[in-house]
Design a protein around this motif. Structure first.
Motif, mmCIF file in Angstrom:
data_model
loop_
_atom_site.group_PDB
_atom_site.id
_atom_site.type_symbol
_atom_site.label_atom_id
_atom_site.label_comp_id
_atom_site.label_asym_id
_atom_site.label_seq_id
_atom_site.Cartn_x
_atom_site.Cartn_y
_atom_site.Cartn_z
ATOM 1 N N ARG B 54 0.839 -1.198 0.000
ATOM 2 C CA ARG B 54 0.000 0.000 0.000
ATOM 3 C C ARG B 54 0.881 1.257 0.000
ATOM 4 N NH1 ARG B 54 -5.145 1.405 1.328
ATOM 5 N NH2 ARG B 54 -5.892 -0.624 1.979
ATOM 6 N N ALA B 55 0.585 2.148 -0.889
ATOM 7 C CA ALA B 55 1.357 3.389 -0.929
ATOM 8 C C ALA B 55 0.876 4.326 0.177
ATOM 9 C CB ALA B 55 1.177 4.059 -2.288
ATOM 10 N N PRO B 56 1.713 5.190 0.646
ATOM 11 C CA PRO B 56 1.329 6.062 1.759
ATOM 12 C C PRO B 56 0.421 7.219 1.349
ATOM 13 C CG PRO B 56 3.557 6.546 1.070
ATOM 14 C CD PRO B 56 3.093 5.404 0.241
ATOM 15 N N TRP B 57 -0.111 7.198 0.169
ATOM 16 C CA TRP B 57 -1.078 8.217 -0.252
ATOM 17 C C TRP B 57 -2.113 7.503 -1.100
ATOM 18 C CZ3 TRP B 57 3.720 7.395 -2.133
ATOM 19 C CH2 TRP B 57 3.841 7.087 -3.481
ATOM 20 N N PRO B 58 -3.248 8.136 -1.386
ATOM 21 C CA PRO B 58 -4.254 7.428 -2.179
ATOM 22 C C PRO B 58 -3.646 6.937 -3.487
ATOM 23 C CG PRO B 58 -5.131 9.468 -1.317
ATOM 24 C CD PRO B 58 -3.659 9.453 -0.989
ATOM 25 N N THR B 59 -3.753 5.692 -3.730
ATOM 26 C CA THR B 59 -3.152 5.127 -4.925
ATOM 27 C C THR B 59 -4.047 5.394 -6.116
ATOM 28 O OG1 THR B 59 -4.301 3.075 -4.641
ATOM 29 C CG2 THR B 59 -2.163 3.269 -3.553
ATOM 30 N N PRO B 60 -3.488 5.260 -7.305
ATOM 31 C CA PRO B 60 -4.327 5.476 -8.488
ATOM 32 C C PRO B 60 -5.597 4.637 -8.439
ATOM 33 C CG PRO B 60 -2.040 5.238 -9.110
ATOM 34 C CD PRO B 60 -2.108 4.983 -7.634
ATOM 35 N N MET B 61 -5.462 3.415 -7.967
ATOM 36 C CA MET B 61 -6.634 2.550 -7.951
ATOM 37 C C MET B 61 -7.722 3.132 -7.057
ATOM 38 S SD MET B 61 -7.864 -0.336 -5.962
ATOM 39 C CE MET B 61 -9.488 -0.889 -6.318
ATOM 40 N N GLN B 62 -7.325 3.538 -5.877
ATOM 41 C CA GLN B 62 -8.323 4.055 -4.944
ATOM 42 C C GLN B 62 -8.949 5.333 -5.467
ATOM 43 O OE1 GLN B 62 -5.489 4.153 -1.831
ATOM 44 N NE2 GLN B 62 -6.482 2.536 -0.685
ATOM 45 N N ARG B 63 -8.112 6.146 -6.071
ATOM 46 C CA ARG B 63 -8.636 7.419 -6.553
ATOM 47 C C ARG B 63 -9.521 7.224 -7.776
ATOM 48 N NH1 ARG B 63 -5.042 11.807 -5.414
ATOM 49 N NH2 ARG B 63 -6.258 12.979 -6.891
ATOM 50 N N ARG B 64 -9.267 6.153 -8.537
ATOM 51 C CA ARG B 64 -9.974 6.043 -9.801
ATOM 52 C C ARG B 64 -11.261 5.259 -9.716
ATOM 53 N NH1 ARG B 64 -4.696 4.539 -12.921
ATOM 54 N NH2 ARG B 64 -3.675 6.554 -12.765
ATOM 55 N N THR B 65 -11.487 4.619 -8.585
ATOM 56 C CA THR B 65 -12.650 3.749 -8.556
ATOM 57 C C THR B 65 -13.932 4.489 -8.863
ATOM 58 O OG1 THR B 65 -12.500 4.028 -6.200
ATOM 59 C CG2 THR B 65 -11.873 1.878 -7.080
ATOM 60 N N PHE B 66 -14.005 5.764 -8.502
ATOM 61 C CA PHE B 66 -15.290 6.445 -8.689
ATOM 62 C C PHE B 66 -15.378 7.201 -9.984
ATOM 63 C CE2 PHE B 66 -14.799 10.974 -8.420
ATOM 64 C CZ PHE B 66 -13.547 11.119 -7.866
ATOM 65 N N SER B 67 -14.255 7.526 -10.559
ATOM 66 C CA SER B 67 -14.363 8.548 -11.581
ATOM 67 C C SER B 67 -13.804 8.086 -12.918
ATOM 68 C CB SER B 67 -13.680 9.810 -11.093
ATOM 69 O OG SER B 67 -12.606 10.150 -11.928
ATOM 70 N N ALA B 68 -14.198 8.762 -13.948
ATOM 71 C CA ALA B 68 -13.886 8.341 -15.301
ATOM 72 C C ALA B 68 -12.392 8.157 -15.517
ATOM 73 C CB ALA B 68 -14.408 9.379 -16.272
ATOM 74 N N SER B 69 -11.711 9.288 -15.589
ATOM 75 C CA SER B 69 -10.301 9.164 -15.881
ATOM 76 C C SER B 69 -9.488 9.755 -14.746
ATOM 77 C CB SER B 69 -9.994 9.876 -17.180
ATOM 78 O OG SER B 69 -10.546 11.166 -17.134
ATOM 79 N N ALA B 70 -10.171 10.121 -13.677
ATOM 80 C CA ALA B 70 -9.522 10.730 -12.518
ATOM 81 C C ALA B 70 -8.489 11.741 -12.977
ATOM 82 C CB ALA B 70 -8.907 9.671 -11.627
ATOM 83 N N THR B 71 -7.379 11.748 -12.322
ATOM 84 C CA THR B 71 -6.399 12.777 -12.617
ATOM 85 C C THR B 71 -5.587 12.442 -13.858
ATOM 86 O OG1 THR B 71 -5.080 11.621 -11.028
ATOM 87 C CG2 THR B 71 -6.132 13.612 -10.279
ATOM 88 N N VAL B 72 -5.693 11.223 -14.331
ATOM 89 C CA VAL B 72 -4.837 10.817 -15.444
ATOM 90 C C VAL B 72 -5.032 11.702 -16.665
ATOM 91 C CG1 VAL B 72 -4.254 8.961 -17.015
ATOM 92 C CG2 VAL B 72 -4.784 8.454 -14.650
ATOM 93 N N ASP B 116 -0.861 11.188 -9.586
ATOM 94 C CA ASP B 116 -1.873 11.181 -8.550
ATOM 95 C C ASP B 116 -1.462 11.874 -7.263
ATOM 96 O OD1 ASP B 116 -4.385 9.965 -9.383
ATOM 97 O OD2 ASP B 116 -3.086 8.301 -9.954
ATOM 98 N N LEU B 117 -0.633 12.872 -7.404
ATOM 99 C CA LEU B 117 -0.358 13.698 -6.230
ATOM 100 C C LEU B 117 -1.523 14.682 -6.097
ATOM 101 C CD1 LEU B 117 3.420 14.327 -6.833
ATOM 102 C CD2 LEU B 117 2.369 12.817 -5.143
ATOM 103 N N GLU B 118 -1.717 15.164 -4.877
ATOM 104 C CA GLU B 118 -2.889 15.988 -4.652
ATOM 105 C C GLU B 118 -2.665 17.425 -5.131
ATOM 106 O OE1 GLU B 118 -5.177 17.256 -0.812
ATOM 107 O OE2 GLU B 118 -5.071 15.077 -0.921
#
Lengths: 533, 198
Positions: B54-72, B116-118
């Protein structure tokens, strides 16, 4: 006191959770909150689809896995002031819509457009849902409905023809249905007065002074282009009670006005600027610098260049009356009357306030048939706040909240009978209705993120009560609301979902393409709905 | 499982924005996983990751579960050619450091979003907001950058936690002189005071 009132009201179920906090979560993940409590997903209603609503939804959905968000919007179209407030010549500011599109494309997000909460929809096809129904079908509710009214001056003559509120003027040029019929008359003379010195005032000034052919390419409403192209306004006074060191506008908007080709700035009263501007903090130093430097274009001498456009910042003037001409039409504005002010403790104090001046010439007039009142927007409580016991701070125009996380607060009587502030389970606010109508989109984003964080923190935390989160309770959000109010079947309301908005969006872009603009907005709700057949 | 295969499985779920091809994603992920140790997007049915991964910040997977292309979708970055990597370190709000290998010509906003940095970039990198504010930790690096123009300074004036070496991430373009750059993401949270309402 307030609790008793709330219990007696129509939503006893959610007040009950105050006394009986729901089961604490056993496990707290490292970076995202638990998605469920006892296997039930988190359901959030967001009221209002402007930047505050979308950024709160985004944050909550990022931090609570599988959170289900339903966003209610009174209009058929989303984005609030990003669509209807941001100036049409600031398209880059609207790029935040890309983020909102991303949020909305999640399968966990539902847009419920053309549905008003608590306030009866003002057109026949719109839906209305009581807030009490919303409270019965969600774990939490975010109020992010902004500031739909504007402050008034409370001086004689505010209802004269020619006196407009900046809010309705902005709504009009941005195609807001509520003000589509404003039809401001810009042909009665060449001077205009704007009362207030915030960024909205500067936006209004720019619309009046900018080359119409520049605006023509923006997404400004077509009716505004027609009216502005006939405008006779050449000279704009932007008037404030205080001085340059206290003004609310930001430097970007000032610089834009200074850069308008061929438009001159009348030099500022230098006695109101600190004699040693270099010693000021960075932001005011740079702002004072640009005011002192002025515009590249020189102010016109009236005899030689009557057609040249110009503007000024008029300080230390407090409006006292809008007056008609003694000889002309009694219903039309001719002159705005001001009394002079003085700044206390000093003109250089950024927090100085205005006092009546004791100078010999205490009054002055600006003769102009056109005046805009731009002294701020104002939030109002939803009609059901009072019966439900949700307190609204009338003085600040905000929902009473904890200031950071947007948790809605109320007074609570503790066992020793002392009054203290408690928070309502599951009620949050974000944006202008949380902190007042100031700041840019970045400010609202930060503020909405703080609310989103608070929601996620509370959901993950032990013993934090939410709505309808007691043992065995399960809520179904929009499905439950629909079943309760029968909006689908019995009601005549036409609910616009995200797919519906996409079709309206595509139709607007197509209309725009035909006339060489990015978008030609529909300015009537009926026309928006007609796209959907 | 090979990286492309994993991504191919994940793609329909991510519903990537059309302007990004699968090919560019693959290259992009390959390039950055080594430096950031962020796990690849996993299939939904996969059991929870072990704490070690587990990465110490929200991982791409966690961030992307809800959204289309998230930050990518916002990070228009090209992977560096071997031997031409420049390194930039982001220090996030929690103080964690993220050292990334990047290409010359990429700006800090795109780099942060691709990783995926904030960092929000509300105006899409057009210098019209202050949400990609970064603080350069070393004056020497700050001095190597072209000076901010009026428009950038105007936006910085509105930024939370402004410092002498503040910049907008969208305006800082990586180049060989900036190899080894370190920037801090400002902690922007502030308490709203009652005076804010007056």
């Amino acid at each position: 006191m307030l609790l008793r009132r709330a219990n007696a009201g129509p939503c006893a179920t959610w007040t009950r959770t105050l006394k009986a906090p729901s089961t604490p979560v056993a496990y707290r993940s490292l970076s995202t909150a638990q998605s469920t409590r006892d296997g039930r997903p988190f359901r959030l209603a967001v009221i209002g689809s402007g930047p505050a609503g979308f950024y709160t939804a985004y944050r909550a959905m990022s931090k609570i896995q599988d959170a289900k968000v339903d966003m209610y919007e009174a209009l058929p179209v989303p984005f609030g002031l990003v669509r209807f407030g941001v100036a049409p010549d600031h398209p880059e500011v609207k790029n935040c819509q890309e983020k909102f599109e991303e949020v909305a494309s999640s399968p966990n997000f539902t847009f419920i457009g053309n549905v008003s909460i608590g306030t009866k929809s003002d057109h026949p096809d719109g839906g209305t849902i009581p807030l009490a129904s919303i409270l019965r079908h969600y774990n939490a509710v975010v109020f992010s409905y902004g500031a739909a009214k504007d402050r008034t001056l409370g001086i004689p003559g505010e209802d004269l023809k020619g006196v407009y509120s900046a809010r309705e003027f902005v709504g009009w040029y941005n195609g807001l249905p509520e003000h589509a019929n404003l039809a401001p008359d810009l042909t009665q003379g060449d001077e205009a007065v704007i009362i207030g010195q915030g960024n909205v005032a500067l936006d209004v000034a720019r619309m009046l002074l900018e080359d119409v052919d520049v605006l023509r390419k923006s997404d400004i409403a077509e009716h505004a282009i027609e009216t502005l192209s006939k405008s006779k306004v050449k000279r704009v006074h932007i008037v404030g009670r205080r001085g340059p060191m206290q003004a609310a506008f930001t430097i970007k908007e000032v610089r834009e006005l200074m850069r308008l080709p061929g438009v001159a700035f009348h030099p500022v009263d230098t006695s109101l600027i600190s004699p040693d501007p270099k010693s000021l903090p960075r932001a005011p130093r740079r702002l004072m610098d640009i005011l002192l430097k002025g515009s590249p274009s020189n102010p016109p001498s009236t005899s030689q260049q009557p057609q040249k456009k110009s503007w000024s910042l008029d300080f230390l003037l407090s409006p006292t009356a809008f007056l008609p001409s003694p000889t002309g039409t009694p219903t039309h504005l001719a002159t705005t009357h001001f009394s002079r002010t003085t700044l206390s403790p000093s003109p250089f104090d950024p927090k100085a306030y205005a006092l009546p001046s004791s100078s010999p010439s205490q009054h002055t007039n600006i003769s102009a048939p056109l005046a805009f009142r731009s002294i701020g927007y104002r939030s109002t409580p939803l009609p059901e706040f009072a019966p439900l016991g949700i307190p609204f701070n009338d003085r600040w125009g905000v929902i009473s909240n904890d200031g950071l996380g947007g948790r809605v607060r109320h007074e609570e009587r503790s066992p020793d009978a002392a009054m203290e502030m408690g928070t309502f389970p599951g009620l949050y606010c974000a944006g202008w209705v949380k902190r007042g109508p100031t700041g840019v989109i970045a400010t609202t984003m930060e503020d909405a993120f703080a609310t989103g964080d608070a929601i996620a923190e509370d959901w993950a935390g032990r013993g934090r009560p939410f709505l309808n989160a007691g043992d065995g309770e399960e809520v179904s959000g929009w499905e439950g609301v629909k079943a309760e109010v029968g909006l689908d079947g019995v009601g005549k309301a036409r609910v616009v979902d995200w797919e519906g908005w996409r079709r309206i969006d595509a139709a607007e872009r197509e209309r725009g393409r035909r006339v060489g603009k990015e978008r030609e907005k529909f300015t009537r709700i009926g026309d928006m709905l007609a796209v959907l057949g | 499982m090979s990286t492309p295969k994993l991504l191919a499985q994940a793609l329909p779920r991510l519903r990537l924005a059309p302007r990004r091809t699968a090919g560019s994603i693959v290259r992009h992920v390959r390039c950055y996983t080594a430096a950031t140790a962020a796990p690849l997007p996993a299939a939904p049915s996969r059991p929870a990751q072990s704490p070690m991964r587990r990465a110490p910040w929200p991982t791409p997977m966690q961030r992307r579960t809800f959204s289309a292309s998230a930050t990518v979708s916002h990070g228009h970055v090209e992977p560096p050619k071997p031997g031409e990597e420049l390194y930039v370190t982001f220090i996030d709000k929690e103080g964690a450091e993220h050292k990334l290998a990047v290409s010359s010509g990429d700006n800090l906003l795109d780099i942060a979003q691709a990783n995926d940095l904030e960092m929000e970039g509300a105006c899409g990198g057009s210098c019209a907001c202050s949400t990609c504010h970064v603080i350069v930790t070393d004056q020497e690096y700050y001095d190597k950058m072209p000076e901010p123009d009026d428009d950038e300074n105007d936006m910085l004036d509105l930024a939370f936690g402004l410092q002498e070496t503040s910049r907008l991430g969208c305006q800082v373009v990586m180049k060989p002189e900036l190899d080894g750059l370190r920037v801090k993401l400002p902690s922007m949270t502030r308490n709203l005071q009652s005076s804010d309402f007056k």
